[in-house]
Design an enzyme around this catalytic site. Structure first.
Site, PDB file in Angstrom:
ATOM      1  N   LYS A 152      36.473  34.782  51.994  1.00 36.87           N
ATOM      2  CA  LYS A 152      35.348  33.743  52.269  1.00 36.87           C
ATOM      3  C   LYS A 152      35.046  32.798  53.429  1.00 36.87           C
ATOM      4  O   LYS A 152      33.870  32.932  54.500  1.00 36.87           O
ATOM      5  CB  LYS A 152      34.653  32.911  51.298  1.00 36.87           C
ATOM      6  CG  LYS A 152      33.430  31.939  51.509  1.00 36.87           C
ATOM      7  CD  LYS A 152      32.180  32.478  52.381  1.00 36.87           C
ATOM      8  CE  LYS A 152      30.982  31.678  51.584  1.00 36.87           C
ATOM      9  NZ  LYS A 152      31.599  29.850  51.797  1.00 36.87           N
ATOM     10  N   HIS A 175      36.466  30.221  43.355  1.00 38.14           N
ATOM     11  CA  HIS A 175      37.570  29.373  43.055  1.00 38.14           C
ATOM     12  C   HIS A 175      38.567  29.832  41.892  1.00 38.14           C
ATOM     13  O   HIS A 175      39.586  29.740  42.074  1.00 38.14           O
ATOM     14  CB  HIS A 175      36.949  27.659  43.040  1.00 38.14           C
ATOM     15  CG  HIS A 175      36.401  26.974  43.918  1.00 38.14           C
ATOM     16  ND1 HIS A 175      35.336  26.589  43.888  1.00 38.14           N
ATOM     17  CD2 HIS A 175      36.999  27.525  45.272  1.00 38.14           C
ATOM     18  CE1 HIS A 175      34.994  26.301  45.158  1.00 38.14           C
ATOM     19  NE2 HIS A 175      35.582  26.766  46.067  1.00 38.14           N
TER      20      HIS A 175
HETATM   21  P1  AMP Z   1      36.183  25.309  49.402  1.00 36.91           P
HETATM   22  O1  AMP Z   1      36.584  24.045  48.047  1.00 36.91           O
HETATM   23  O2  AMP Z   1      35.009  25.592  49.656  1.00 36.91           O
HETATM   24  O3  AMP Z   1      37.249  24.298  50.428  1.00 36.91           O
HETATM   25  O4  AMP Z   1      37.282  26.761  49.233  1.00 36.91           O
HETATM   26  C1  AMP Z   1      38.473  26.815  48.747  1.00 36.91           C
HETATM   27  C2  AMP Z   1      38.977  28.098  48.401  1.00 36.91           C
HETATM   28  O5  AMP Z   1      38.356  28.853  47.839  1.00 36.91           O
HETATM   29  C3  AMP Z   1      39.348  28.245  50.041  1.00 36.91           C
HETATM   30  O6  AMP Z   1      40.156  29.114  49.935  1.00 36.91           O
HETATM   31  C4  AMP Z   1      37.971  28.971  49.889  1.00 36.91           C
HETATM   32  O7  AMP Z   1      37.522  30.632  51.346  1.00 36.91           O
HETATM   33  C5  AMP Z   1      37.986  29.441  48.606  1.00 36.91           C
HETATM   34  N1  AMP Z   1      36.252  29.898  47.935  1.00 36.91           N
HETATM   35  C6  AMP Z   1      35.393  29.529  48.764  1.00 36.91           C
HETATM   36  N2  AMP Z   1      34.425  30.698  48.094  1.00 36.91           N
HETATM   37  C7  AMP Z   1      34.808  31.851  47.432  1.00 36.91           C
HETATM   38  C8  AMP Z   1      33.743  32.469  47.344  1.00 36.91           C
HETATM   39  N3  AMP Z   1      32.677  33.233  47.231  1.00 36.91           N
HETATM   40  N4  AMP Z   1      35.120  34.117  46.721  1.00 36.91           N
HETATM   41  C9  AMP Z   1      36.440  33.240  46.922  1.00 36.91           C
HETATM   42  N5  AMP Z   1      37.051  32.786  46.901  1.00 36.91           N
HETATM   43  C10 AMP Z   1      35.792  31.719  47.944  1.00 36.91           C
END
Ligand code: AMP
Length: 291
Positions: A160, A48
């Site tokens: 991701k 994030h």
């Molecule tokens: P989430 O909180 O899991 O809904 O993720 C929020 C954002 O962070 C989304 O755009 C995800 O794709 C991105 N994200 C989560 N994990 C990763 C990672 N390992 N590398 C890059 N972006 C990520």
């Protein structure tokens, strides 16, 4: 009160309702600032934080939202167990230069009588779509709301969740939402495991198995380059291999077109490898381009 964006105090950067969010955004617009939005569900990790860095490199001000969106979780999924912790999340977001953290209440986002669903067809037909019915409707609905609430110049999403990234691109194109969607690369642990809030569910034993998803997808990539007409057979073998390595279930391993997500029988230079597998309480997803 210090002004958001000029403040160094952590709690000063939290905004909890849309009216206050719009006031801050209007102030920034008045000064001619460009604005980026990074939607998250909290449980902030380095992945994030990399999105915040991308946002900061492109815009004057960065808003991160931290909202565990109930309507993107299925009935038997982990909504109540989801590991977000507001204090830690705000600290982790502010430490990398987030100017405002939008932490709305569920009732503000979905007040009584809320009855709109944004639903995107086509891109959601395969991969995670059939395994998580209603998930992408929930994502598209909340992201449409967050974009319209903050009206940023850009919004940054991680590769991701590659299918989600394409769904959001389709959403802003179809609804003429004036925002550039920026995709950011996957951040991994040293052993290759893609960082994810859900990795916290893994036991020590499962944590050792988890990076094998990425390694298996890498070997699928090597195999489809060596045998370009054999995508389906290669994916079938990879699914069996993941089960042998200790995954409890494999939702899919697939070679798809990286723009349309249509499964490919034969390798093309737009091919991307996708995988989703279950390990203990966690459902892990990963993907990589074939280069
Ligand atoms: P989430 O909180 O899991 O809904 O993720 C929020 C954002 O962070 C989304 O755009 C995800 O794709 C991105 N994200 C989560 N994990 C990763 C990672 N390992 N590398 C890059 N972006 C990520």
């Amino acid at each position: 009160m210090s002004e958001i964006g000029d403040s160094s105090s952590m709690t000063d950067i939290i905004v909890r309702n849309v009216v206050s969010l719009r006031e801050v955004v209007a102030g920034w617009r008045g000064k001619g600032y460009t604005i980026a939005l990074v939607p998250t569900m909290g449980a902030i990790h380095v992945g994030h934080q990399s999105l915040i860095a991308q946002a900061k490199s492109r815009c004057d001000r960065v808003i991160a939202s931290a909202f565990v969106n109930p309507i993107q979780f299925g009935e038997n999924e982990d909504l109540e167990a989801y590991p977000a912790n507001e204090e830690q999340d705000v600290k982790a977001l502010s430490s990398v230069g987030t100017d405002l953290v939008f932490c709305p209440n569920r009732k503000d986002i979905y007040p009584e009588g809320f009855s709109t669903v944004v639903s995107i067809s086509g891109l959601t037909a395969g991969l995670c779509g059939p395994f998580r019915p209603g998930h992408f409707d929930g994502v598209a609905t909340v992201v449409a709301k967050l974009l319209l609430q903050s009206l940023p110049d850009i919004a940054v999403f991680g590769e991701k969740d590659y299918q989600q990234l394409l769904v959001i691109r389709q959403l802003v194109r179809d609804l003429n939402i004036p925002v550039d969607i920026v995709g950011a690369p996957i951040i991994r642990e040293e052993d290759g495991l893609a960082m994810s809030s859900r990795n916290r569910y893994l036991s020590d034993k499962e944590r050792l198995i988890a990076p094998k998803l990425y390694r298996t997808l890498q070997s699928v990539a090597d195999s489809v380059i060596a045998k370009p007409d054999n995508c389906e057979r290669i994916c079938q073998l990879a699914r069996a291999e993941l089960l042998e390595k200790g995954f409890a279930a494999v939702d899919y391993v697939a070679v798809c077109d990286g723009e349309t997500l249509v499964p490919l029988a034969a390798f093309t230079n737009r091919a991307r490898i996708f995988g989703a597998a279950r390990l203990g309480q966690a459902r892990l997803i990963d993907n990589l381009p074939v280069s």
